[in-house]
Write a protein that holds these residues in place. Structure first.
Motif, mmCIF file in Angstrom:
data_model
loop_
_atom_site.group_PDB
_atom_site.id
_atom_site.type_symbol
_atom_site.label_atom_id
_atom_site.label_comp_id
_atom_site.label_asym_id
_atom_site.label_seq_id
_atom_site.Cartn_x
_atom_site.Cartn_y
_atom_site.Cartn_z
ATOM 1 N N ARG A 90 6.998 9.418 11.018
ATOM 2 C CA ARG A 90 5.393 9.150 10.485
ATOM 3 C C ARG A 90 3.942 8.662 11.484
ATOM 4 N N PHE A 91 4.500 8.293 12.404
ATOM 5 C CA PHE A 91 3.067 8.239 12.883
ATOM 6 C C PHE A 91 2.406 9.126 13.418
ATOM 7 N N VAL A 92 3.611 10.280 14.215
ATOM 8 C CA VAL A 92 3.332 11.208 14.836
ATOM 9 C C VAL A 92 2.446 12.365 13.808
ATOM 10 N N ALA A 93 3.324 12.163 12.723
ATOM 11 C CA ALA A 93 2.882 13.135 11.522
ATOM 12 C C ALA A 93 0.897 13.271 11.168
ATOM 13 N N ASP A 94 0.685 11.152 11.024
ATOM 14 C CA ASP A 94 -0.275 11.017 10.746
ATOM 15 C C ASP A 94 -1.017 10.991 12.401
ATOM 16 N N LEU A 95 -1.025 10.656 13.059
ATOM 17 C CA LEU A 95 -1.482 11.660 14.654
ATOM 18 C C LEU A 95 -2.055 12.999 14.207
ATOM 19 N N PHE A 96 -0.873 14.137 13.798
ATOM 20 C CA PHE A 96 -1.747 15.870 13.855
ATOM 21 C C PHE A 96 -2.328 15.421 12.692
ATOM 22 N N GLY A 97 -2.023 14.943 11.567
ATOM 23 C CA GLY A 97 -2.489 15.118 10.614
ATOM 24 C C GLY A 97 -4.592 14.858 10.377
ATOM 25 N N VAL A 98 -4.938 13.610 11.630
ATOM 26 C CA VAL A 98 -6.387 13.768 12.431
ATOM 27 C C VAL A 98 -6.483 15.019 12.301
ATOM 28 N N MET A 99 -5.683 14.913 13.412
ATOM 29 C CA MET A 99 -5.911 16.059 14.147
ATOM 30 C C MET A 99 -6.126 17.290 13.685
ATOM 31 N N ALA A 100 -5.642 17.905 12.917
ATOM 32 C CA ALA A 100 -5.399 19.519 12.336
ATOM 33 C C ALA A 100 -6.881 18.987 11.159
ATOM 34 N N TYR A 101 -7.321 18.140 10.581
ATOM 35 C CA TYR A 101 -8.164 17.936 9.537
ATOM 36 C C TYR A 101 -9.864 18.431 10.449
ATOM 37 N N GLY A 102 -9.646 17.699 12.233
ATOM 38 C CA GLY A 102 -10.757 17.191 12.507
ATOM 39 C C GLY A 102 -10.831 18.858 13.508
ATOM 40 N N GLU A 103 -9.946 19.586 13.410
ATOM 41 C CA GLU A 103 -10.235 20.828 13.796
ATOM 42 C C GLU A 103 -10.905 21.730 12.776
ATOM 43 N N LEU A 104 -10.541 21.266 11.624
ATOM 44 C CA LEU A 104 -10.581 22.377 10.872
ATOM 45 C C LEU A 104 -11.902 21.997 9.845
ATOM 46 N N SER A 105 -12.769 20.658 10.316
ATOM 47 C CA SER A 105 -13.867 20.478 9.959
ATOM 48 C C SER A 105 -14.846 21.241 10.732
#
Length: 228
Positions: free
Chosen positions: A13-28
């Motif tokens: 769950r921690f890793v999914a959150d980390l990747f989630g914020v990374m993914a949105y940062g890259e998309l934005s």
């Protein structure tokens, strides 16, 4: 790191959150750079910024693919962080092309510093993906050289861009702290990765990372000929 099924689920769950914020940062970042390219003073600059936008989207796709491997929907992973990231960009709207360049450079380098620091506390597979995304110097180098060129052409930009850079750093640190407080996943990662660590230890580690990021930013500004 714990070996029970509960420990494994919590870490995932921690890793999914980390990747989630990374993914949105890259998309934005892709969306922002695509939009900013319209204000480029030359067609060459427009093409350069467009290429950097493409790199950001490629990074988004890498993180998205990793989330899919984990069985996590990328949109669900990104949604909890959308508000914080959007708020950061709303508060840091560039006034012109030069501020856009500086913002792209600061966001690129500060986020890279932050994620490299976090990579110390995660498993090798997660660390490898972070390093793969953050190791590319193409975008960073292009932005750095374009900023140097702009400052050489018009030294009057120096004081304004130095002030803008400091504001961007402050806003980025505040955003990271807000996300950490609201979601607490980074603190949990630190505690999980360091046997015997406590919440106080996690907060101290976060302060250390913040100081490291600020020092690196100051050094980069000096290399540009700006006060850090």
């Amino acid at each position: 790191m714990g070996t029970s099924s509960a420990d494994t689920a919590r870490y995932d769950r921690f890793v999914a959150d980390l990747f989630g914020v990374m993914a949105y940062g890259e998309l934005s970042a892709f969306e922002r750079l695509s939009s900013d390219a319209r204000y480029s003073p030359t067609l060459h600059d427009r093409a350069v910024i467009g290429r950097i936008a493409v790199i950001e989207f490629e990074h988004y796709e890498l993180v998205s693919a990793k989330l899919a491997e984990m069985g996590v929907d990328v949109e669900n992973a990104m949604l909890p962080f959308q508000s914080a990231v959007d708020h950061f960009h709303e508060r840091t709207r560039p006034a012109d092309w030069y501020e856009s360049l500086m913002k792209a450079y600061v966001v690129d380098t500060v986020s890279a510093d932050f994620y490299r620091a976090v990579a110390r506390f995660v498993d090798p597979g997660t660390r490898e993906l972070i390093q793969q995304i953050q190791s590319s110097e193409e975008a960073t180098g292009v932005l750095r050289e374009r900023l140097k060129g702009a400052l050489a052409d018009d030294p009057r930009l120096a004081s304004r861009l130095a002030l803008w850079g400091r504001r961007l750093l402050g806003e980025a640190v505040t955003q990271a702290q807000r996300v950490g407080h609201e979601h607490a996943f980074l603190g949990a990662l630190f505690v999980e990765a360091e046997p015997g660590a406590t919440d106080a230890t996690a907060r101290e580690l976060m302060r250390g990372i913040t100081a490291e990021v600020a020092d690196n930013h100051s050094r980069r500004m000096v290399q540009l000929g700006l006060s850090g």
